[in-house]
Enzyme design. Sequence first.
Site, short mmCIF file in Angstrom:
data_model
loop_
_atom_site.label_atom_id
_atom_site.label_comp_id
_atom_site.label_asym_id
_atom_site.label_seq_id
_atom_site.Cartn_x
_atom_site.Cartn_y
_atom_site.Cartn_z
N CYS A 95 -29.15 39.87 37.80
CA CYS A 95 -28.22 39.03 37.07
C CYS A 95 -28.68 37.59 36.85
CB CYS A 95 -26.88 39.03 37.80
SG CYS A 95 -25.63 38.04 36.97
N ASP A 266 -27.32 42.04 30.07
CA ASP A 266 -28.29 41.25 30.83
C ASP A 266 -29.48 42.05 31.34
OD1 ASP A 266 -26.77 42.58 32.76
OD2 ASP A 266 -26.51 40.82 34.05
#
EC number: 3.1.6.-
Length: 498
Positions: A95, A266
């Site tokens: 992340c 992402d």
Amino acid sequence: MNSKKTGVIILGCIAFLHIACSGDKKTQAQDTSDSMLEKSSAISEKPNIIFYLADDQDVYDYGCYGNEKVHTPAVDALAKDGILFTNAFTAQAICAPSRSQLFTGKYPLKNGCFANHTGTRSDIKSVTTHMKKLGYEVVLAGKSHVKPENVYQWDREWEPVPKQGVPRDYIPLDSIAAYLKNAKKPFCMFITSKYPHGKYFDVEHPKASDIKFYPFNENKKTDKTFIKTKAGYYRSIEEDNTQLEEVLKLVDTYLTDNTLFIYSADHGVSGKFTVKDIGLKVPFVARWPKVIKPGSTSNQLIHYTDVLPTFMEIAGGKFPEDMDGNSFLPLLQGKDVEVNNYVYGVRTNQNILNSEIFPSRMIRDKRYKYIRNFNSIEVVEQNLTGKPNVNYFIERGAKAHKNEPFEELYDLQNDPFEQHNLASNPDYKSIKEKLIKDMFSWMKAQGDILSENMIGIPIITPKGNRGFKLDQDTPRRKIPEARKNTLTKDDYIVIEHW
């Protein structure tokens, strides 16, 4: 096109010192200004820019990318109305490092966020600085997971909002609606969803026929736990699609056609924490009426570090030479030009819940991909030190990834899911040697803590007692009592800005 630098680290706005090995960085000023004039009717005024980022979703799990089992009508409609990229990448399948590239135009090694739950270096300038100088308001709506605040100074920031009956918080739709309705100046908005990231929905009685399987997971067809988890993940994808639909309704209601809208995620979930394409390749779809030709596709290599340079060029500015990325504006305008000849990948595997010492680096062009796993079982002996406590954790990391070899080489044209390692095949020796040379040149330019001829293997940590220490339990791994708290400060490379 005057393309900026051709080298970039694999791969939702943005992640290099001058990289000599990757090719010459060019400015893109003159040819791009010509192409901008060609499109002057569409971008004579600064467009609004919206980047919608999903969380933990494989590129293979969209209708527009070939999965008929999953329900993604909003993303599919964007692809129909705009352009779909087949070779878009992030450099880290985790992340915070992934997002740091979007927001800085620099790879994780250069911007400093190359492990999860860590910060960008405080001297880095991000999208909030660059786009403000070009007359934009810069907005974050949803999940952040980047720091420090002095680097990411959003003009407006709204947290995700609780919602009953669903496993994750929602994007702040009310705040987004109010802003779009009353926007007075050009803006760059990142809408960052918490979906489909687990915890997933609980789907009752799922069947294997509900799931699309690929070479990397086809051995799970009779695994009931896997099927139930995957069905919940698919349902969470639908919930994210619902939020995206609401955003697009707001955009179409309140904004003009002079709005660039990009959708991405992402990183992939199936290859999370790895440098495989199932982790680093990302969905990337863009709509920009009167500029992007509807229903178009690009196979050019683009990267998350390219997003900020592209936005800056669209806004009428020039991106600095120390950015790793290049502008892909010409691709949006219908020109089939090379943006990058390489993308790169980074794997840290420390300071996470499953922390182990197993770093990797990757280099990839359109066809071939090379991976170096620096602490594989094959080479673990040469990584050992004179410190028994350190050696325990080095050996532990190698054993945890015992099936991953020291070198990997894949022909992605014939083996897109990386099932057949060609690293020891003499027919590919020259290809492998060139990729190795270029990868280590790039690593040196990035200031990497790893190198080709290093002695030992680095153990990294944030300063103080923060982070997930190798010699302490986490919710996902247990350390033998005799090994707990046996590492000292001198055993680590302490990353001060973390």
